[in-house]
Design an enzyme around this catalytic site. Structure first.
Site, PDB file in Angstrom:
ATOM      1  N   GLU A 274      43.642  37.375  38.910  1.00 31.68           N
ATOM      2  CA  GLU A 274      43.883  38.432  39.895  1.00 31.68           C
ATOM      3  C   GLU A 274      43.692  37.781  41.251  1.00 31.68           C
ATOM      4  O   GLU A 274      42.572  37.543  41.698  1.00 31.68           O
ATOM      5  CB  GLU A 274      42.917  39.597  39.678  1.00 31.68           C
ATOM      6  CG  GLU A 274      43.392  40.900  40.296  1.00 31.68           C
ATOM      7  CD  GLU A 274      43.088  40.979  41.781  1.00 31.68           C
ATOM      8  OE1 GLU A 274      44.050  40.828  42.568  1.00 31.68           O
ATOM      9  OE2 GLU A 274      41.942  41.173  42.154  1.00 31.68           O
ATOM     10  N   CYS A 308      41.422  42.974  48.100  1.00 36.84           N
ATOM     11  CA  CYS A 308      42.682  42.405  47.618  1.00 36.84           C
ATOM     12  C   CYS A 308      43.798  43.438  47.707  1.00 36.84           C
ATOM     13  O   CYS A 308      44.978  43.081  47.782  1.00 36.84           O
ATOM     14  CB  CYS A 308      42.534  41.874  46.198  1.00 36.84           C
ATOM     15  SG  CYS A 308      41.870  43.064  45.030  1.00 36.84           S
TER      16      CYS A 308
END
Length: 524
Positions: A274, A308
Site C-alpha cells: 500500500e 495516503c
C-alpha cells in the site's frame, strides 16, 4: 508471549526530560508497561509538536531480525494448530485492552505523530473496530465446494495459515495500519513481526505491549507471537529478504515498495503493498457546494496532509471553479493551526523538517510551472520553535503539470478546471498512483459512470464524500504504483492464508478428468 519491553522512565542522564517526554512516559505507566531494555543511543525520537526529544532507544539489527524470525516460526507452528475462533478470542481480549486505554493511547499517538486529538482518537477507534472485525472473521474463514466433472468425487478449496507476517508501517498511521494486517493475520493463524517507522516507535511499543499483556493471560497463545523490530531501513530489508517470512506487508513510499517487491518476489514470497496516493476529487456543476467544500477541506488538510488518502488534486468544472476556489481560500484561512493536544485545533504540525522542505520545494516548482499559490508558509507558534507548522496551501494550476503528478506528503491542494466529464476522468486517471478518488455530483449518470470501468482507475471510488476516511469493512488499497495490495477489509484475509485444492474420490473406480483414458490390465 514475551512482552516487548518499553520505556516508562527516561533517565535524566540520557536526554533532557521535556514536558511531552514526561507525558509519554506517564502514558506507559498508565498502560502498565515498561521498556527499559529498549533504552539506548541509536535512535532519538522527537515530538513534532515542538521538536523536543521523547526518548533515546536502542535499534535492532538485521541479526536481531533473524532471531525474531526463528522465534516467530516456532510460535507459528503452535498457533496454527489453535482453532480459529480461539485465535479470535485473543484478538477480542486485545481489543478490550485498547478500548480500556483509548484516551491514553490517543494522547501518546498525538504526542509522537502530531495528528490532532480527534484524529488520534479516531485511529485508536480504528484499532478497536478492526479487532471486532477480526473476531467475527475468525468464524468466517470459509472455503468452497466446487462441482466435480467426475462421478462420486468431491472437489473443495481450503484455506490454511500461511506463516510469518512481516509488517512494515509508516509514521502517519502508526497504529491502525499495523492493526489492519496483524489482527487479521492472527485469526488466520499467522505470527507477526512489526517494523514500525523510526519516527513513531513509542506508539508501536505501546500497542504491541498491550497485545503482549493479552497474550500472557491467554493459555493458548505461544511466546513471541508478535514481536517489534525497532530499526532503520536495514531491518526492513532483512524482513523483505528473509526466506522465513512468508508474507511482507509494506505501507510507505513507492520507492520503498519497489525495493520490497523485488526482494520478496526474488524469493517467491508474498507481498501486500500500500504505497503512494495522489488522490483527486471532481466537483461537478450539479454538486452540493457546501457538501463539496466540507469534504474537500477535511480531505486536503486532515493529518496536515500526511494521509495516503489525502486529497491532493481538485478538478472543478469551469462554470463553478472561480467561485468554489474563492470559498476554498476563505475556508482555509479560518483553519485553526496549532498544538494537536488542543481540542480546538484543526491542523497540527508536519512530522519534521524533511516534510517541510519537501512541501516548500513542491510549491516553488508549482510556481515555476504556472501555479498561483495561496498559503503554504511556515507559522511561528509560541513554544514550538522546532515544530513545523504550516498554512495548508491551495495552488491554482493551469494544467496537470509535472509537480501535480508527484505526491508531496504535505497539505498542498492543486486545483484545475475541466469542461467535460471525460476530460475530468482523464485528469483523475492521468497520474501513476491509483489509491483513492471521489466525485461530488447530484447527477446519477455521472456518479455511476465514475464508478464504472469507464471511470476512476483507483482502488477506492467515492461519491459525495472526500478521498479519506475509509471504513474497515471495505478492502483498502489501490492500483498502479500504489502497489495493488489490499491490506485489510473484505476478503483481504486471503492475503494471510494459503489455498489448498483437494479432491476426494469416494467411488470404487478411478475416472480421469477431461475424459483422459489410461486403462491398465491389473491382475486381481
Amino acid at each position: 508471549m514475551n512482552a516487548p519491553e518499553n520505556i516508562a522512565k527516561i533517565p535524566s542522564t540520557a536526554l533532557p526530560v521535556s514536558p511531552l517526554a514526561a507525558q509519554a512516559a506517564s502514558t506507559f505507566d498508565q498502560l502498565g508497561l515498561s521498556f527499559d531494555d529498549r533504552l539506548g543511543s541509536d535512535l532519538t525520537v522527537f515530538s513534532p509538536i515542538d521538536g523536543s526529544p521523547l526518548a533515546a532507544l536502542r535499534m535492532d539489527t538485521p541479526g536481531d531480525v533473524d532471531a525474531m524470525v526463528a522465534n516467530a516460526r516456532t510460535a507459528f507452528a503452535a498457533w496454527k494448530l489453535v482453532p480459529a475462533p480461539h485465535r479470535g478470542e485473543l484478538v477480542r481480549r486485545y481489543g478490550a485492552q485498547v478500548r480500556e486505554h483509548k484516551e491514553a493511547l490517543s494522547l501518546l499517538l498525538s504526542i509522537e505523530n502530531g495528528k490532532i486529538l480527534t484524529e488520534a482518537r479516531g485511529e485508536v477507534q480504528e484499532v478497536i473496530d478492526i479487532c471486532e472485525y477480526a473476531v467475527g472473521l475468525s468464524r468466517q474463514l470459509f472455503g468452497l465446494t466446487i462441482a466435480s466433472e467426475r462421478p462420486e468425487h468431491r472437489l473443495t478449496e481450503y484455506w490454511h495459515p500461511m506463516g510469518v507476517l512481516g509488517l512494515i508501517s509508516a509514521f502517519n498511521f502508526p497504529a491502525a495500519v499495523w492493526a489492519w494486517g496483524t489482527t487479521v493475520a492472527l485469526v488466520c493463524g499467522d505470527s507477526a513481526i512489526w517494523k514500525p517507522s523510526e519516527k513513531t516507535p513509542l506508539t508501536a511499543l505501546a500497542f504491541a505491549g498491550l497485545l503482549a499483556k493479552a497474550a500472557d493471560d491467554y493459555d493458548l497463545a505461544p511466546n513471541h507471537l508478535v514481536q517489534v523490530a525497532i530499526g532503520d531501513a536495514r531491518c526492513g530489508t532483512a524482513i523483505a529478504d528473509h526466506p522465513g517470512v512468508a508474507i511482507v506487508s509494506a505501507t510507505g513510499s513507492v520507492r520503498m515498495g519497489q525495493d520490497v517487491a523485488v526482494r520478496v518476489a526474488g524469493r517467491f514470497g508474498r507481498s501486500v503493498l500500500e504505497l503512494g496516493g495522489n488522490n483527486a476529487a471532481i466537483i461537478a456543476p450539479s454538486a452540493d457546494p457546501d457538501l463539496a467544500l466540507r469534504g474537500a477541506v477535511f480531505a486536503a488538510t486532515g493529518t496536515c496532509g500526511q494521509r495516503c488518502t489525502t486529497l491532493r488534486r481538485l478538478i472543478v468544472h469551469h462554470s463553478i471553479r472561480d467561485a468554489f476556489v474563492q470559498r476554498l481560500i476563505a475556508t482555509f484561512a479560518t483553519l485553526r493551526i496549532g498544538s494537536p493536544l488542543d481540542d480546538a485545533t484543526h491542523v497540527g504540525p508536519l512530522i519534521d523538517q524533511i516534510a517541510f522542505d519537501g512541501m516548500q520545494g513542491a510549491l516553488e516548482q508549482a510556481r515555476r510551472e504556472g501555479g498561483i499559490v495561496h498559503g503554504g508558509e511556515r507559522l511561528d507558534l509560541a513554544g514550538a520553535a522546532d515544530g513545523y507548522y504550516v498554512r495548508p496551501a491551495i495552488v491554482e494550476m493551469p494544467q496537470q503539470s509535472a509537480i501535480v503528478c508527484e505526491e508531496t506528503f504535505a497539505p498542498i491542494l492543486y486545483v484545475m478546471g475541466y469542461d467535460t466529464l471525460d476530460e475530468a476522468i482523464a485528469l483523475q486517471n492521468g497520474v501513476s498512483q491509483g489509491l483513492s478518488s471521489s466525485i461530488f455530483t447530484n447527477d446519477v449518470r455521472e456518479a455511476e459512470r465514475f464508478q464504472s470501468a469507464q471511470g476512476s482507475d483507483c482502488g477506492i471510488v467515492n461519491v459525495n464524500i472526500g478521498t479519506s476516511g475509509a471504513e474497515i469493512g471495505g478492502a483498502f488499497g489501490g492500483e498502479k504504483v500504489t502497489g495493488g495490495g489490499r491490506v485489510s477489509g473484505s476478503d483481504s484475509w486471503k492475503n494471510y492464508m494459503r489455498r489448498a485444492t483437494a479432491t476426494v474420490n469416494y467411488s470404487a473406480s478411478l475416472p480421469l478428468a477431461q475424459g483422459v483414458k489410461f486403462d491398465l490390465d491389473i491382475d486381481p
